[in-house]
Every structure is written in structure tokens, then in C-alpha cells.
Scaffold this motif. Structure first.
Motif, mmCIF file in Angstrom:
data_model
loop_
_atom_site.group_PDB
_atom_site.id
_atom_site.type_symbol
_atom_site.label_atom_id
_atom_site.label_comp_id
_atom_site.label_asym_id
_atom_site.label_seq_id
_atom_site.Cartn_x
_atom_site.Cartn_y
_atom_site.Cartn_z
ATOM 1 N N GLU A 63 0.822 -1.332 -0.085
ATOM 2 C CA GLU A 63 -0.011 -0.128 -0.028
ATOM 3 C C GLU A 63 0.978 1.040 -0.059
ATOM 4 O O GLU A 63 0.532 2.268 -0.649
ATOM 5 N N ILE A 64 2.013 1.117 0.699
ATOM 6 C CA ILE A 64 2.949 2.445 0.667
ATOM 7 C C ILE A 64 3.416 2.418 -0.862
ATOM 8 O O ILE A 64 3.452 3.714 -1.088
ATOM 9 N N GLY A 65 3.826 1.212 -1.454
ATOM 10 C CA GLY A 65 4.158 1.313 -2.876
ATOM 11 C C GLY A 65 3.141 2.167 -3.747
ATOM 12 O O GLY A 65 3.571 3.164 -4.489
ATOM 13 N N ASP A 66 1.892 1.723 -3.326
ATOM 14 C CA ASP A 66 0.953 2.281 -4.283
ATOM 15 C C ASP A 66 0.669 3.655 -3.955
ATOM 16 O O ASP A 66 0.604 4.564 -4.811
ATOM 17 N N LEU A 67 0.827 4.062 -2.882
ATOM 18 C CA LEU A 67 0.544 5.518 -2.509
ATOM 19 C C LEU A 67 1.965 6.581 -3.061
ATOM 20 O O LEU A 67 1.704 7.554 -3.520
ATOM 21 N N VAL A 68 2.977 5.871 -2.882
ATOM 22 C CA VAL A 68 4.118 6.736 -3.346
ATOM 23 C C VAL A 68 4.294 6.730 -4.940
ATOM 24 O O VAL A 68 4.480 8.089 -5.681
ATOM 25 N N TYR A 69 3.680 5.779 -5.743
ATOM 26 C CA TYR A 69 3.295 6.032 -6.967
ATOM 27 C C TYR A 69 2.509 6.827 -7.428
ATOM 28 O O TYR A 69 2.904 7.760 -8.242
ATOM 29 N N HIS A 70 1.443 6.966 -6.988
ATOM 30 C CA HIS A 70 0.462 8.009 -7.029
ATOM 31 C C HIS A 70 0.869 9.223 -6.500
ATOM 32 O O HIS A 70 0.425 10.347 -7.377
ATOM 33 N N VAL A 71 1.609 9.682 -5.639
ATOM 34 C CA VAL A 71 2.191 10.821 -5.147
ATOM 35 C C VAL A 71 3.153 11.079 -6.341
ATOM 36 O O VAL A 71 3.234 12.365 -6.786
ATOM 37 N N LEU A 72 4.084 10.318 -6.919
ATOM 38 C CA LEU A 72 4.931 10.715 -7.835
ATOM 39 C C LEU A 72 4.211 11.253 -9.047
ATOM 40 O O LEU A 72 4.541 12.071 -9.903
ATOM 41 N N VAL A 73 3.039 10.493 -9.398
ATOM 42 C CA VAL A 73 2.099 10.749 -10.751
ATOM 43 C C VAL A 73 1.806 12.448 -10.301
ATOM 44 O O VAL A 73 1.670 13.230 -11.046
ATOM 45 N N LEU A 74 1.178 12.843 -9.141
ATOM 46 C CA LEU A 74 0.761 14.058 -8.889
ATOM 47 C C LEU A 74 1.595 14.961 -8.875
ATOM 48 O O LEU A 74 1.569 16.079 -9.237
ATOM 49 N N MET A 75 2.687 14.465 -8.500
ATOM 50 C CA MET A 75 4.250 15.511 -8.706
ATOM 51 C C MET A 75 4.357 15.952 -10.113
ATOM 52 O O MET A 75 4.690 17.145 -10.445
#
Length: 109
Positions: A63-75
């Protein structure tokens, strides 16, 4: 991917933003726009919290991996380079004894 997995993932996301690729989930997110990306960040954050509460380290890591990925997309959507976040973290790690003093609130008033 190597020891620089975040940088490599960030670069893949940047490339997907610049060059549409049919069937790419990342391209789908960019196509749907900021609201969809923010919604996914919120969902993944909630799922991470639940995984932490459940106490399963593998589930939490996923789940942390999923969150980090989506935060990178947001960035990338916001044109915020990974280096900007790295710099903030470097600055914070250089500080020592930076515990904030919290204002005491009198709940009886």
C-alpha cells in the motif's frame, strides 16, 4: 530497476506524461486529470492506514508502494520535480532538535 528506484519510476512517469502510450495506467491518470489523481492519492492513503492497522508488513509495504507511485504521478502533474522534495528532506535531516512546541489548549474555556 536499481538502487535509484524512485528516480527511475519518476522518469517513467515523466515519459508517460510526455508520450501517450495506449493501455498505460499512468497515461490514463494524466488523461483524466488532477481530480482523478487526487482521488487516487486519497484512496491509497486510506488503504495504507488500514494496512498499518491490520499489522501485515507485506500488505503495508504494498500500500505504501501504491501511495508513493500515485504521489509521484501527482508531482509530475503539478510539474514538481523529485529533486525539490529531496531538497526539503535534506534540509530537514540537517536540523537537530527541531521538535515543535505545541500550544496548550484549555478545553474548559
Amino acid at each position: 530497476m536499481s538502487e535509484h528506484v524512485l528516480r527511475e519510476l519518476d522518469e517513467v512517469i515523466r515519459q508517460r506524461k510526455e508520450h501517450f502510450e495506449e493501455g498505460s495506467y499512468t497515461c490514463y491518470l494524466f488523461e483524466k486529470g488532477l481530480d482523478k489523481i487526487l482521488k487516487k492519492c486519497g484512496e491509497e492513503c486510506a488503504e495504507m492506514l488500514i494496512a498499518a492497522k491490520n499489522g501485515d508488513p507485506r500488505e503495508l509495504a504494498m500500500e505504501i508502494g501504491d501511495l508513493v507511485y500515485h504521489v509521484l504521478v501527482l508531482m509530475q502533474e503539478q510539474n514538481l520535480p523529485l529533486e525539490a522534495v529531496e531538497e526539503v528532506l535534506r534540509e530537514r535531516s540537517a536540523k537537530s532538535g527541531n521538535l515543535k512546541t505545541f500550544h496548550q489548549v484549555d478545553k474548559n474555556s
